[in-house]
Design a protein around this motif. Sequence first.
Motif, PDB file in Angstrom:
ATOM      1  N   ALA A   1       0.832  -1.211   0.000  1.00  0.00           N
ATOM      2  CA  ALA A   1       0.000   0.000   0.000  1.00  0.00           C
ATOM      3  C   ALA A   1       0.864   1.259   0.000  1.00  0.00           C
ATOM      4  O   ALA A   1       0.560   2.235  -0.710  1.00  0.00           O
ATOM      5  CB  ALA A   1      -0.907  -0.006   1.225  1.00  0.00           C
ATOM      6  N   ARG A   2       1.945   1.260   0.759  1.00  0.00           N
ATOM      7  CA  ARG A   2       2.815   2.432   0.802  1.00  0.00           C
ATOM      8  C   ARG A   2       3.435   2.702  -0.566  1.00  0.00           C
ATOM      9  O   ARG A   2       3.550   3.858  -0.989  1.00  0.00           O
ATOM     10  CB  ARG A   2       3.911   2.246   1.849  1.00  0.00           C
ATOM     11  N   ARG A   3       3.827   1.649  -1.264  1.00  0.00           N
ATOM     12  CA  ARG A   3       4.389   1.833  -2.601  1.00  0.00           C
ATOM     13  C   ARG A   3       3.363   2.474  -3.533  1.00  0.00           C
ATOM     14  O   ARG A   3       3.693   3.342  -4.344  1.00  0.00           O
ATOM     15  CB  ARG A   3       4.870   0.492  -3.150  1.00  0.00           C
ATOM     16  N   LEU A   4       2.102   2.035  -3.434  1.00  0.00           N
ATOM     17  CA  LEU A   4       1.056   2.627  -4.270  1.00  0.00           C
ATOM     18  C   LEU A   4       0.824   4.093  -3.894  1.00  0.00           C
ATOM     19  O   LEU A   4       0.599   4.934  -4.763  1.00  0.00           O
ATOM     20  CB  LEU A   4      -0.246   1.841  -4.123  1.00  0.00           C
ATOM     21  N   LEU A   5       0.884   4.392  -2.602  1.00  0.00           N
ATOM     22  CA  LEU A   5       0.708   5.781  -2.154  1.00  0.00           C
ATOM     23  C   LEU A   5       1.802   6.681  -2.717  1.00  0.00           C
ATOM     24  O   LEU A   5       1.541   7.818  -3.129  1.00  0.00           O
ATOM     25  CB  LEU A   5       0.744   5.849  -0.622  1.00  0.00           C
ATOM     26  N   MET A   6       3.026   6.169  -2.741  1.00  0.00           N
ATOM     27  CA  MET A   6       4.167   6.975  -3.166  1.00  0.00           C
ATOM     28  C   MET A   6       4.320   7.055  -4.677  1.00  0.00           C
ATOM     29  O   MET A   6       4.903   7.994  -5.205  1.00  0.00           O
ATOM     30  CB  MET A   6       5.460   6.409  -2.564  1.00  0.00           C
ATOM     31  N   GLN A   7       3.785   6.065  -5.392  1.00  0.00           N
ATOM     32  CA  GLN A   7       4.058   5.982  -6.822  1.00  0.00           C
ATOM     33  C   GLN A   7       2.842   6.208  -7.719  1.00  0.00           C
ATOM     34  O   GLN A   7       2.984   6.246  -8.943  1.00  0.00           O
ATOM     35  CB  GLN A   7       4.666   4.610  -7.153  1.00  0.00           C
ATOM     36  N   THR A   8       1.653   6.322  -7.138  1.00  0.00           N
ATOM     37  CA  THR A   8       0.460   6.558  -7.947  1.00  0.00           C
ATOM     38  C   THR A   8      -0.363   7.682  -7.329  1.00  0.00           C
ATOM     39  O   THR A   8      -0.111   8.129  -6.201  1.00  0.00           O
ATOM     40  CB  THR A   8      -0.431   5.291  -8.034  1.00  0.00           C
ATOM     41  N   ASN A   9      -1.366   8.122  -8.069  1.00  0.00           N
ATOM     42  CA  ASN A   9      -2.293   9.147  -7.571  1.00  0.00           C
ATOM     43  C   ASN A   9      -3.663   8.551  -7.280  1.00  0.00           C
ATOM     44  O   ASN A   9      -4.663   9.280  -7.216  1.00  0.00           O
ATOM     45  CB  ASN A   9      -2.416  10.275  -8.601  1.00  0.00           C
ATOM     46  N   ARG A  10      -3.735   7.265  -7.122  1.00  0.00           N
ATOM     47  CA  ARG A  10      -5.009   6.608  -6.819  1.00  0.00           C
ATOM     48  C   ARG A  10      -5.521   7.050  -5.453  1.00  0.00           C
ATOM     49  O   ARG A  10      -4.750   7.399  -4.551  1.00  0.00           O
ATOM     50  CB  ARG A  10      -4.835   5.092  -6.853  1.00  0.00           C
ATOM     51  N   SER A  11      -6.822   7.002  -5.283  1.00  0.00           N
ATOM     52  CA  SER A  11      -7.415   7.425  -4.015  1.00  0.00           C
ATOM     53  C   SER A  11      -7.019   6.454  -2.908  1.00  0.00           C
ATOM     54  O   SER A  11      -6.684   5.285  -3.165  1.00  0.00           O
ATOM     55  CB  SER A  11      -8.941   7.470  -4.136  1.00  0.00           C
ATOM     56  N   ILE A  12      -7.066   6.931  -1.687  1.00  0.00           N
ATOM     57  CA  ILE A  12      -6.715   6.094  -0.543  1.00  0.00           C
ATOM     58  C   ILE A  12      -7.679   4.917  -0.424  1.00  0.00           C
ATOM     59  O   ILE A  12      -7.278   3.801  -0.074  1.00  0.00           O
ATOM     60  CB  ILE A  12      -6.685   6.939   0.745  1.00  0.00           C
ATOM     61  N   LEU A  13      -8.951   5.148  -0.780  1.00  0.00           N
ATOM     62  CA  LEU A  13      -9.927   4.051  -0.741  1.00  0.00           C
ATOM     63  C   LEU A  13      -9.532   2.959  -1.734  1.00  0.00           C
ATOM     64  O   LEU A  13      -9.530   1.767  -1.395  1.00  0.00           O
ATOM     65  CB  LEU A  13     -11.324   4.569  -1.071  1.00  0.00           C
ATOM     66  N   ASN A  14      -9.182   3.347  -2.949  1.00  0.00           N
ATOM     67  CA  ASN A  14      -8.782   2.356  -3.957  1.00  0.00           C
ATOM     68  C   ASN A  14      -7.521   1.610  -3.542  1.00  0.00           C
ATOM     69  O   ASN A  14      -7.397   0.400  -3.768  1.00  0.00           O
ATOM     70  CB  ASN A  14      -8.552   3.043  -5.307  1.00  0.00           C
ATOM     71  N   ILE A  15      -6.600   2.340  -2.930  1.00  0.00           N
ATOM     72  CA  ILE A  15      -5.360   1.699  -2.489  1.00  0.00           C
ATOM     73  C   ILE A  15      -5.636   0.715  -1.357  1.00  0.00           C
ATOM     74  O   ILE A  15      -5.053  -0.370  -1.308  1.00  0.00           O
ATOM     75  CB  ILE A  15      -4.332   2.762  -2.057  1.00  0.00           C
ATOM     76  N   SER A  16      -6.532   1.082  -0.464  1.00  0.00           N
ATOM     77  CA  SER A  16      -6.860   0.174   0.637  1.00  0.00           C
ATOM     78  C   SER A  16      -7.483  -1.116   0.105  1.00  0.00           C
ATOM     79  O   SER A  16      -7.146  -2.216   0.560  1.00  0.00           O
ATOM     80  CB  SER A  16      -7.816   0.859   1.628  1.00  0.00           C
ATOM     81  N   LEU A  17      -8.371  -1.003  -0.894  1.00  0.00           N
ATOM     82  CA  LEU A  17      -8.996  -2.194  -1.483  1.00  0.00           C
ATOM     83  C   LEU A  17      -7.967  -3.026  -2.247  1.00  0.00           C
ATOM     84  O   LEU A  17      -7.979  -4.260  -2.191  1.00  0.00           O
ATOM     85  CB  LEU A  17     -10.133  -1.777  -2.426  1.00  0.00           C
ATOM     86  N   ALA A  18      -7.045  -2.338  -2.959  1.00  0.00           N
ATOM     87  CA  ALA A  18      -6.016  -3.043  -3.718  1.00  0.00           C
ATOM     88  C   ALA A  18      -5.016  -3.748  -2.805  1.00  0.00           C
ATOM     89  O   ALA A  18      -4.269  -4.614  -3.260  1.00  0.00           O
ATOM     90  CB  ALA A  18      -5.285  -2.062  -4.632  1.00  0.00           C
ATOM     91  N   SER A  19      -5.023  -3.376  -1.537  1.00  0.00           N
ATOM     92  CA  SER A  19      -4.084  -3.967  -0.577  1.00  0.00           C
ATOM     93  C   SER A  19      -4.782  -4.939   0.377  1.00  0.00           C
ATOM     94  O   SER A  19      -4.194  -5.352   1.382  1.00  0.00           O
ATOM     95  CB  SER A  19      -3.389  -2.860   0.230  1.00  0.00           C
ATOM     96  N   GLY A  20      -6.026  -5.265   0.059  1.00  0.00           N
ATOM     97  CA  GLY A  20      -6.723  -6.302   0.809  1.00  0.00           C
ATOM     98  C   GLY A  20      -7.440  -5.850   2.063  1.00  0.00           C
ATOM     99  O   GLY A  20      -7.777  -6.677   2.916  1.00  0.00           O
ATOM    100  N   PHE A  21      -7.701  -4.540   2.197  1.00  0.00           N
ATOM    101  CA  PHE A  21      -8.428  -4.036   3.363  1.00  0.00           C
ATOM    102  C   PHE A  21      -9.881  -3.787   2.987  1.00  0.00           C
ATOM    103  O   PHE A  21     -10.173  -3.269   1.901  1.00  0.00           O
ATOM    104  CB  PHE A  21      -7.786  -2.740   3.878  1.00  0.00           C
ATOM    105  N   VAL A  22     -10.784  -4.117   3.887  1.00  0.00           N
ATOM    106  CA  VAL A  22     -12.217  -4.024   3.570  1.00  0.00           C
ATOM    107  C   VAL A  22     -12.742  -2.601   3.682  1.00  0.00           C
ATOM    108  O   VAL A  22     -13.789  -2.279   3.140  1.00  0.00           O
ATOM    109  CB  VAL A  22     -13.039  -4.960   4.481  1.00  0.00           C
ATOM    110  N   SER A  23     -12.021  -1.730   4.391  1.00  0.00           N
ATOM    111  CA  SER A  23     -12.459  -0.342   4.521  1.00  0.00           C
ATOM    112  C   SER A  23     -11.243   0.570   4.628  1.00  0.00           C
ATOM    113  O   SER A  23     -10.173   0.148   5.084  1.00  0.00           O
ATOM    114  CB  SER A  23     -13.343  -0.156   5.758  1.00  0.00           C
ATOM    115  N   SER A  24     -11.425   1.822   4.220  1.00  0.00           N
ATOM    116  CA  SER A  24     -10.322   2.772   4.290  1.00  0.00           C
ATOM    117  C   SER A  24      -9.980   3.125   5.732  1.00  0.00           C
ATOM    118  O   SER A  24      -8.816   3.427   6.037  1.00  0.00           O
ATOM    119  CB  SER A  24     -10.668   4.039   3.495  1.00  0.00           C
TER     120      SER A  24
END
Length: 339
Positions: A293-316
């Motif tokens: 998730a940290r790599r996605l935060l640092m390297q993309t502009n995706r929303s935090i909600l999308n990153i949380s889902l892409a990292s296997g978390f059910v909620s932001s």
Amino acid sequence: MTTKSTQTKDPGTLPGEPRVETPLRIGFILREHFSMVTFTAAVDTLVTTNLITPEPVFVHFTIGTGSRTVLSDLGIEVSTGTTLDSLMANPGHVDMLIVCGGYRSQLAPEPYLLNTLRAADQKGIRLGGLWNGGVALIQAGLMEHHACALHPDNHAYVRENFPNVKVSTNAYEIEGHHATCAGPVSTLEMMLKLIGELLHNPHIVRAVREILSCDQVAEQVGPMPLNMGDDPTFPEALQTLLALMRANIEEPLSLVELAECANISRRQVERLFQNHLDTSPSRYYLELRLVHARRLLMQTNRSILNISLASGFVSSSHFSNCFKDYYGITPSEARHVRQ
């Protein structure tokens, strides 16, 4: 930058001669904060090859993406021989272009660079990427359905944004006219492989390897697996479990599922992690997802909600709490630090 003298050639040391009528021209495109050690590893293979052949078989030159000076990851400014603008205005003869990236090289697309790579590809020019230089080839649309070797820090970015690209678990990949590698050590191996393909002379490759790898413990045979931080002495079952976790970030497997896939009991899974990693399977899996998730935060502009889902978390909210517990700052704060 200086290169080695070519006055020490010994034409009689190698059987056969490289099948090259004129020196092959290799251009290195240096991106800001490129890895100096990776770049020099690549150049050293070419210079060393020239030292042991009767006549020079390679000519290398450097290219800046926007100016004639580029800052390396060591804080050293390197003056380039030309720029992309000049290269495209007077392309001349180029046999290969290699994009040099580094740990701090930005992943934001550079349109002119991507257009240059596309034009070169259409002309049949070989293309390469060092460290995350391969990302530029991906962004240019040249790696669809092809394997691409990258530094592990860039795997998440590519998997999320370019699902048709095969992110390789090898340290380097050569497919057709495209070559990519993950870092300095794999750069040496990739360049040796390329030299073998370009010159059709295994004696030269062996000689260069002996010169540059004299202190290597053992010669690498076959593809180089990308070391993701696991100890190769780990039991096979544990290595299988770790690979399963890395391959299932967005939809994490349960402990029972992991045990079934590894063909061992749940208790054995817990014992393996405790004995070899001093942690529980669930804690290790959570930390693995947070790093992703940290790599996605640092390297993309995706929303935090999308990153949380892409990292296997059910909620932001759950993601934010876990992230802060682990890193000491919230996901929003981490993204702000990047800027």
